[in-house]
Design an enzyme around this catalytic site. Structure first.
Site, short mmCIF file in Angstrom:
data_model
loop_
_atom_site.label_atom_id
_atom_site.label_comp_id
_atom_site.label_asym_id
_atom_site.label_seq_id
_atom_site.Cartn_x
_atom_site.Cartn_y
_atom_site.Cartn_z
N PRO A 9 0.71 -1.36 0.07
CA PRO A 9 0.04 -0.12 -0.07
C PRO A 9 0.87 1.37 -0.07
O PRO A 9 1.82 1.20 0.50
CB PRO A 9 -0.66 -0.07 1.23
CG PRO A 9 -0.08 -0.99 2.03
CD PRO A 9 0.50 -2.12 1.07
N ASN A 10 0.29 2.40 -0.81
CA ASN A 10 0.95 3.79 -0.84
C ASN A 10 2.06 3.84 -1.71
O ASN A 10 2.60 4.83 -1.81
CB ASN A 10 1.00 4.24 0.57
CG ASN A 10 -0.32 4.36 1.36
OD1 ASN A 10 -1.22 4.76 0.69
ND2 ASN A 10 -0.30 3.67 2.69
N ARG A 17 4.78 11.09 -2.43
CA ARG A 17 4.67 10.80 -1.09
C ARG A 17 5.92 10.90 -0.35
O ARG A 17 6.97 10.32 -0.65
CB ARG A 17 4.34 9.22 -1.04
CG ARG A 17 4.33 8.50 0.27
CD ARG A 17 4.27 7.24 0.04
NE ARG A 17 3.95 6.62 1.89
CZ ARG A 17 4.47 5.50 2.11
NH1 ARG A 17 4.73 4.59 1.05
NH2 ARG A 17 4.09 5.11 3.38
N TYR A 22 10.94 9.11 1.13
CA TYR A 22 11.17 8.22 -0.02
C TYR A 22 11.81 8.57 -1.17
O TYR A 22 11.92 7.73 -2.05
CB TYR A 22 9.71 7.66 -0.15
CG TYR A 22 8.91 7.01 1.07
CD1 TYR A 22 9.46 5.68 1.50
CD2 TYR A 22 8.13 7.55 1.64
CE1 TYR A 22 9.13 5.22 2.55
CE2 TYR A 22 7.42 7.09 2.75
CZ TYR A 22 7.92 5.88 3.54
OH TYR A 22 7.31 5.18 4.37
N ASN A 73 8.31 -5.66 -1.25
CA ASN A 73 8.07 -4.49 -0.33
C ASN A 73 6.66 -4.20 0.00
O ASN A 73 5.77 -3.95 -0.48
CB ASN A 73 8.49 -3.31 -1.14
CG ASN A 73 8.38 -2.08 -0.16
OD1 ASN A 73 8.07 -2.38 0.92
ND2 ASN A 73 9.04 -1.07 -0.71
N ALA A 76 3.49 -0.81 4.73
CA ALA A 76 3.05 -1.11 5.98
C ALA A 76 2.46 -2.30 6.66
O ALA A 76 2.57 -2.76 7.69
CB ALA A 76 1.74 0.14 6.35
N GLU A 97 12.82 -9.68 1.30
CA GLU A 97 11.97 -8.52 2.07
C GLU A 97 12.67 -7.40 1.77
O GLU A 97 13.88 -7.50 2.02
CB GLU A 97 11.97 -8.70 3.49
CG GLU A 97 11.25 -7.48 4.13
CD GLU A 97 11.11 -7.60 5.52
OE1 GLU A 97 11.47 -8.38 6.23
OE2 GLU A 97 10.71 -6.30 6.23
N HIS A 99 12.95 -3.00 1.47
CA HIS A 99 12.28 -1.49 1.89
C HIS A 99 13.14 -0.48 1.49
O HIS A 99 14.50 -0.47 1.31
CB HIS A 99 11.96 -1.27 3.51
CG HIS A 99 11.32 -2.37 4.05
ND1 HIS A 99 9.92 -2.22 4.07
CD2 HIS A 99 11.64 -3.54 4.75
CE1 HIS A 99 9.25 -3.35 4.67
NE2 HIS A 99 10.41 -4.16 4.84
N ARG A 106 13.93 4.24 12.02
CA ARG A 106 12.59 5.17 11.80
C ARG A 106 11.96 4.86 13.10
O ARG A 106 12.32 4.62 14.21
CB ARG A 106 12.00 4.78 10.50
CG ARG A 106 12.61 4.98 9.34
CD ARG A 106 11.77 4.88 8.04
NE ARG A 106 10.83 5.79 8.03
CZ ARG A 106 9.73 5.82 7.30
NH1 ARG A 106 9.70 4.72 6.31
NH2 ARG A 106 8.73 6.42 7.35
C1 DQA Z 1 8.64 0.89 3.39
C2 DQA Z 1 8.53 1.21 5.10
C3 DQA Z 1 7.39 0.81 5.57
O1 DQA Z 1 7.51 1.18 7.16
C4 DQA Z 1 6.34 1.98 5.20
O2 DQA Z 1 4.85 1.67 5.65
C5 DQA Z 1 6.26 2.16 3.79
C6 DQA Z 1 7.17 1.91 2.96
C7 DQA Z 1 9.73 1.36 2.60
O3 DQA Z 1 9.93 0.90 1.70
O4 DQA Z 1 10.51 2.06 3.16
O5 DQA Z 1 4.96 2.22 3.23
O6 DQA Z 1 8.13 -0.44 3.04
#
Ligand code: DQA
Length: 145
Positions: A9-10, A17, A22, A73, A76, A97, A99, A106
């Site tokens: 998501p997002n 964003r 990011y 990725n 959240a 995994e 990110h 963080r």
């Molecule tokens: C994320 C890190 C997560 O904590 C966050 O909710 C994201 C992006 C990253 O790529 O840094 O949406 O996965």
């Protein structure tokens, strides 16, 4: 070799964003870099994004027999989704995994990944490069098996 990239998501909002967190690359920009590198390494990639937990779970389930590795990725959902964790565990397709940010540096609620124990490893903190490193790791876990 076929590698499935999944984005949670997002991540469709990348570029606009919280760019100070990011970066300014869009998800399409990142996908283009991944595809370029995949071509050089002679592997096939599929690249998807969803804001819906169930859709991500469906894609993980369908990966069995269709992909050699997943680069995920989970955004959240990393910190909350036992359902995603169980899907990864159930299909036993090696999953990396990734990110963009260093989740350990963080907010405290981002420090725990519920999917980490069922993934082959975690790459975080390298921005868009995390995706390229994820691609290389996905190839490596298949080579050493
Ligand atoms: C994320 C890190 C997560 O904590 C966050 O909710 C994201 C992006 C990253 O790529 O840094 O949406 O996965």
């Amino acid at each position: 070799m076929k590698i499935l990239f999944l984005n949670g998501p997002n991540l469709n909002l990348l570029g606009t964003r919280e760019p100070e967190v990011y970066g300014r690359m869009t998800l399409a920009d990142i996908e283009a870099q991944v595809r370029q590198q995949a071509e050089q390494l002679e592997v096939t990639v599929d690249f998807r994004q969803s804001n819906v937990e169930g859709e991500l779970i469906g894609w993980i389930q369908q990966a069995k027999g269709n992909f050699d590795a997943i680069v995920l990725n989970a955004a959240a959902y990393t910190h909350t989704s036992i359902a995603l964790r169980d899907a990864i565990s159930a299909v036993a397709v090696p999953t990396i995994e990734i990110h963009l940010t260093n989740i350990h540096a963080r907010e405290e609620f981002r420090h725990n990944s519920v999917i980490a124990p069922v993934c082959r490893g975690q790459i975080c903190g390298f921005g868009a490069k995390s995706y390229i490193l994820g691609l290389e790791a996905a190839i490596d876990v298949n080579d050493v098996k």
